[in-house]
Design an enzyme around this catalytic site. Structure first.
Site, PDB file in Angstrom:
ATOM      1  N   LYS A   1       2.171  -0.474   3.742  1.00  0.00           N
ATOM      2  CA  LYS A   1       1.153  -1.154   4.535  1.00  0.00           C
ATOM      3  C   LYS A   1       0.454  -0.176   5.494  1.00  0.00           C
ATOM      4  O   LYS A   1       0.972   0.884   5.839  1.00  0.00           O
ATOM      5  CB  LYS A   1       1.779  -2.308   5.317  1.00  0.00           C
ATOM      6  CG  LYS A   1       2.334  -3.434   4.436  1.00  0.00           C
ATOM      7  CD  LYS A   1       1.233  -4.252   3.808  1.00  0.00           C
ATOM      8  CE  LYS A   1       1.768  -5.332   2.876  1.00  0.00           C
ATOM      9  NZ  LYS A   1       2.424  -6.425   3.591  1.00  0.00           N
TER      10      LYS A   1
ATOM     11  N   ARG B   1      10.712  -6.411   0.073  1.00  0.00           N
ATOM     12  CA  ARG B   1       9.832  -6.344  -1.105  1.00  0.00           C
ATOM     13  C   ARG B   1       9.196  -4.967  -1.128  1.00  0.00           C
ATOM     14  O   ARG B   1       8.494  -4.583  -0.189  1.00  0.00           O
ATOM     15  CB  ARG B   1       8.777  -7.445  -1.007  1.00  0.00           C
ATOM     16  CG  ARG B   1       7.801  -7.526  -2.161  1.00  0.00           C
ATOM     17  CD  ARG B   1       6.839  -8.687  -1.959  1.00  0.00           C
ATOM     18  NE  ARG B   1       5.868  -8.765  -3.050  1.00  0.00           N
ATOM     19  CZ  ARG B   1       4.720  -8.118  -3.088  1.00  0.00           C
ATOM     20  NH1 ARG B   1       4.388  -7.313  -2.074  1.00  0.00           N
ATOM     21  NH2 ARG B   1       3.890  -8.249  -4.106  1.00  0.00           N
TER      22      ARG B   1
END
Length: 294
Positions: A232, A267
């Site tokens: 991210k 994840r």
């Protein structure tokens, strides 16, 4: 002592055990959900798995290394992403599901109830809804199939979520949203639910850090928590890594923090490295003897 986690299903699942009225997948500590994007435009690995053979090989490698679930996605939800028609998404995910459903637990990452319905019919086992199970039809689909789901918090939608997100109290608001969604999922008849605070989905750097620091409060509840910080942009903000594909070291740092904070699942794109790192961390904590069961 690490916490035991369970997911309940109303149908057989690879690796699960028969339990009361259904099947139960159980594990200790933090397990890995491997990311398998079968899209041409995902933010860090778009196009790598559009060929079926490449997708199957990657999924099998992640599962062989120890990933608990494989999360199959047919629509990019990166900031600014445009939605695709349901039929396009299904054309991408159904061949993978049909090929792998008998081998490993499969999650399908989708916002669309019609995609969830067809994916479950094809053999998928869990629905990962970045829309947070807010659509009543998504609840009906999962309840009808007796499939568990993951509810993720997202402010706005992928196209707009990073345009000046605002909260009065991000931790209180996100946690309240997730707990409400879990209660409504159970009331609708879902056999199980996971909660995802939605790192990077309608949050600033400060919002993301606040949620990560507050994970022990969220993981203290009855439902397993999934954390997805893989590659991210907050890693770029924190460590100066502009290319998403270069952010796996930062991802590992964030996910090891999540594991120490009680997360049930992380994840990750680099699933193999995560399995290794989590095993080493468990050994250092003295919990390496607790094997996953079911």
């Amino acid at each position: 002592m690490t916490r035991a986690h369970h997911l309940h299903f109303g149908f057989p699942v690879p690796g699960a055990e028969r339990h009361r009225a259904g099947w139960r997948l159980s594990w200790q500590g933090t397990a890995v959900m491997g990311i398998l994007n079968v899209t041409p435009d995902s933010f860090s690995d778009g196009g790598r798995h559009t060929a079926l053979n490449a997708a199957l090989a990657s999924a099998r490698a992640m599962r062989h290394a120890g990933a608990l679930l494989i999360d199959v996605g047919g629509e990019s939800t990166r900031p600014g992403a445009e939605p695709v028609p349901a039929e396009v998404e299904l054309d991408r995910v159904l061949p993978v599901i049909r090929a792998l459903a008998a081998e490993m637990p499969l999650s399908v990452d989708t916002l669309k109830p019609e995609v969830a319905h067809e994916a479950l019919r094809a053999g998928a086992h869990l629905i990962n809804d970045v829309g947070g199970l807010r659509d009543p039809e998504m609840l009906r689909v999962c309840a009808g199939a007796q499939a568990p789901a993951c509810a993720m918090h997202m402010q706005g939608e992928p196209r707009t979520m990073q345009r000046r997100p605002e909260y009065a109290d991000v931790v209180a608001e996100v946690h309240a949203f997730l707990r409400t969604r879990a209660d409504e999922a159970r009331a609708a008849g879902l056999p199980g639910v996971l909660l995802d605070p939605g790192i990077g989905f309608g949050k600033t750097l400060e919002h993301n850090l606040a949620l990560l620091r507050a994970l022990p409060t969220l993981t203290d509840g009855p439902d397993g928590v999934l954390v997805g910080a893989s590659r991210k942009r907050l890693i770029d903000f924190l460590a100066g890594v502009p290319e998403a594909a270069d952010r796996d070291p930062g991802t590992l740092a964030l996910h090891l923090h999540a594991a120490r904070s009680g997360a049930a699942l992380v994840r990750a794109h680099a699933a193999v490295a995560h399995v290794q790192a989590l095993r080493v961390q468990a050994a250092l904590a003295g919990t390496d003897g607790e094997e996953r069961t079911g």
